[in-house]
Design a protein around this motif. Structure first.
Motif, PDB file in Angstrom:
ATOM      1  N   VAL A  24      39.368  31.766 -12.711  1.00 19.87           N
ATOM      2  CA  VAL A  24      39.342  31.052 -11.441  1.00 19.87           C
ATOM      3  C   VAL A  24      38.539  31.828 -10.408  1.00 19.87           C
ATOM      4  O   VAL A  24      38.728  33.031 -10.233  1.00 19.87           O
ATOM      5  CB  VAL A  24      40.771  30.847 -10.893  1.00 19.87           C
ATOM      6  N   LEU A  25      37.675  31.114  -9.708  1.00 18.52           N
ATOM      7  CA  LEU A  25      37.033  31.634  -8.508  1.00 18.52           C
ATOM      8  C   LEU A  25      37.601  30.876  -7.319  1.00 18.52           C
ATOM      9  O   LEU A  25      37.486  29.648  -7.245  1.00 18.52           O
ATOM     10  CB  LEU A  25      35.517  31.438  -8.562  1.00 18.52           C
ATOM     11  N   VAL A  26      38.236  31.592  -6.400  1.00 18.47           N
ATOM     12  CA  VAL A  26      38.695  31.001  -5.146  1.00 18.47           C
ATOM     13  C   VAL A  26      37.598  31.249  -4.119  1.00 18.47           C
ATOM     14  O   VAL A  26      37.296  32.402  -3.791  1.00 18.47           O
ATOM     15  CB  VAL A  26      40.029  31.616  -4.683  1.00 18.47           C
ATOM     16  N   TYR A  27      36.976  30.167  -3.647  1.00 19.79           N
ATOM     17  CA  TYR A  27      35.780  30.294  -2.807  1.00 19.79           C
ATOM     18  C   TYR A  27      36.078  29.851  -1.377  1.00 19.79           C
ATOM     19  O   TYR A  27      36.699  28.805  -1.143  1.00 19.79           O
ATOM     20  CB  TYR A  27      34.630  29.452  -3.366  1.00 19.79           C
ATOM     21  N   PHE A  28      35.605  30.666  -0.418  1.00 18.94           N
ATOM     22  CA  PHE A  28      35.785  30.390   1.007  1.00 18.94           C
ATOM     23  C   PHE A  28      34.409  30.145   1.637  1.00 18.94           C
ATOM     24  O   PHE A  28      33.523  31.002   1.548  1.00 18.94           O
ATOM     25  CB  PHE A  28      36.485  31.561   1.697  1.00 18.94           C
ATOM     26  N   PHE A  29      34.237  28.991   2.251  1.00 20.98           N
ATOM     27  CA  PHE A  29      32.937  28.626   2.814  1.00 20.98           C
ATOM     28  C   PHE A  29      32.603  29.463   4.051  1.00 20.98           C
ATOM     29  O   PHE A  29      33.482  30.035   4.705  1.00 20.98           O
ATOM     30  CB  PHE A  29      32.897  27.134   3.163  1.00 20.98           C
ATOM     31  N   GLY A  30      31.312  29.499   4.378  1.00 24.35           N
ATOM     32  CA  GLY A  30      30.845  30.188   5.566  1.00 24.35           C
ATOM     33  C   GLY A  30      30.766  29.248   6.760  1.00 24.35           C
ATOM     34  O   GLY A  30      31.018  28.052   6.656  1.00 24.35           O
ATOM     35  N   GLY A  31      30.388  29.821   7.897  1.00 22.16           N
ATOM     36  CA  GLY A  31      30.270  29.042   9.121  1.00 22.16           C
ATOM     37  C   GLY A  31      30.850  29.749  10.320  1.00 22.16           C
ATOM     38  O   GLY A  31      31.186  29.131  11.329  1.00 22.16           O
ATOM     39  N   GLY A  32      30.956  31.083  10.232  1.00 24.32           N
ATOM     40  CA  GLY A  32      31.412  31.866  11.373  1.00 24.32           C
ATOM     41  C   GLY A  32      32.821  31.539  11.806  1.00 24.32           C
ATOM     42  O   GLY A  32      33.141  31.675  12.991  1.00 24.32           O
ATOM     43  N   TRP A  33      33.662  31.124  10.871  1.00 22.13           N
ATOM     44  CA  TRP A  33      35.054  30.724  11.173  1.00 22.13           C
ATOM     45  C   TRP A  33      35.112  29.556  12.142  1.00 22.13           C
ATOM     46  O   TRP A  33      36.181  29.149  12.567  1.00 22.13           O
ATOM     47  CB  TRP A  33      35.868  31.883  11.744  1.00 22.13           C
ATOM     48  N   THR A  34      33.963  28.988  12.480  1.00 23.50           N
ATOM     49  CA  THR A  34      33.830  27.967  13.523  1.00 23.50           C
ATOM     50  C   THR A  34      33.338  26.647  12.953  1.00 23.50           C
ATOM     51  O   THR A  34      33.759  25.572  13.381  1.00 23.50           O
ATOM     52  CB  THR A  34      32.837  28.442  14.610  1.00 23.50           C
ATOM     53  N   LEU A  35      32.419  26.725  12.018  1.00 26.19           N
ATOM     54  CA  LEU A  35      31.797  25.561  11.395  1.00 26.19           C
ATOM     55  C   LEU A  35      32.222  25.496   9.935  1.00 26.19           C
ATOM     56  O   LEU A  35      32.699  26.472   9.368  1.00 26.19           O
ATOM     57  CB  LEU A  35      30.276  25.651  11.471  1.00 26.19           C
TER      58      LEU A  35
END
Length: 320
Positions: free
Chosen positions: A78-89
């Motif tokens: 499993v890869l648990v992936y967290f998207f980018g966006g400066g915690w804002t986008l």
């Protein structure tokens, strides 16, 4: 070296189009523009054997998540992936193309996790959401799309703010006694709120992600500047980096976050953590999400998938 020729062409296009920096827009405008730009640059999404939207329990309510399953029988790494966006986008749609490519190339179940965004939900809301999701994904008694997730082969990964959150997850998991993590994929991560580095000072061009972009995102994320000293916000400021999972750290030459990403790789290495660090020459922040436009973006995805595949294979051998 100079900008990669493909990026130079993109630079000219942006200049002609008069594209405004995201930090000059309203939140709604910036969120829409960010997603549209990423979807345009990522190319046609790869078909995946199965894609399922689910919800995971979070500290303030259900969290959206998307599960990508490759062909083949479980149990699956499993890869648990967290998207980018400066915690804002960003949303789970932001990283859709990345997750599809990594699922196919690494042969893993990929779970893209949605988390609350700032400034509506400042630090540590995103951290709390991501850790709750990670623990649920690793827990026993899963059903549905997560039923075949192998709890002994779980990696975390993400780009930009998602790389920051991934690094933080490894610190929290170590200190909480689990879940055990196989490896971490950190793509141009933010690692220090107070970073004062050459790359921060040099990258000021408003045509791309720049020093003002970094300040804008941190300003949205932190309700108080002093919160940035917390290692859950600035993982480089953690007192101890020993005992963390092996890491692949990817940086870009023309990225204000380059030096703090590389400083984090150095800190991990000094702490006895196996690290592969690759700086992509001629590249900018965001190139990992531009595989449909940039050859270097495709190479970075391939490198990430190879790292994950090898880490999962090694973990499977060790577990026998």
């Amino acid at each position: 070296m100079a900008l990669d020729p493909q990026l130079a062409a993109l630079y000219a296009q942006r200049a002609t189009a008069g594209i405004r920096p995201l930090y000059t827009m309203s939140l709604d405008e910036a969120r829409a523009a960010d997603l549209a730009a990423i979807q345009a640059a990522s190319g046609s999404p790869e078909p995946v054997h199965e894609v399922t939207d689910i919800e995971l329990p979070g500290p303030a309510g259900p969290l959206p998540a998307r599960v990508y399953r490759p062909a083949g029988d479980g149990p699956l790494p499993v890869l648990v992936y967290f998207f980018g966006g400066g915690w804002t986008l960003g949303t789970i749609d932001t990283s859709d193309a990345i997750c599809r490519s990594l699922t196919n190339a690494a042969g893993c179940l990929t779970v893209s996790v949605g988390y609350r965004l700032a400034p509506e939900h400042p630090f540590p809301a995103a951290v709390d959401d991501c850790f709750a999701a990670l623990r649920r994904i690793a827990a026993a008694g899963r059903t549905g799309p997560l039923a075949d997730a192998d709890p002994l082969r779980i990696a975390v990964g993400g780009d930009s703010a998602g790389g920051n959150l991934s690094a933080v997850m490894t610190l929290l998991a170590r200190d909480a006694g689990g879940p055990a993590l196989t490896t971490q994929l950190l793509v141009y991560p933010n690692t220090d709120h107070r970073a004062d580095t050459p790359s921060r000072r040099e990258n000021t061009d408003p045509a791309f992600f720049n020093d003002k972009s970094v300040d804008w995102y941190w300003g949205n994320y932190l309700a108080r500047a002093e919160d940035g000293d917390d290692p859950r916000a600035s993982p480089l400021r953690a007192a101890d980096h020993t005992g963390l999972p092996a890491a692949l750290v990817i940086t870009a030459e023309y990225d204000p976050l380059r030096d703090e990403g590389e400083a984090y790789a150095a800190r991990l290495r000094e702490s006895g953590v196996p690290v592969t660090l690759t700086r992509y020459p001629g590249m900018i922040h965001g190139f990992f999400a531009m595989a449909g436009t940039l050859d270097a973006g495709r190479r970075a995805i391939e490198q990430a998938a190879t790292h994950l595949r090898e880490a999962f294979a090694a973990a499977a051998t060790e577990g026998k």
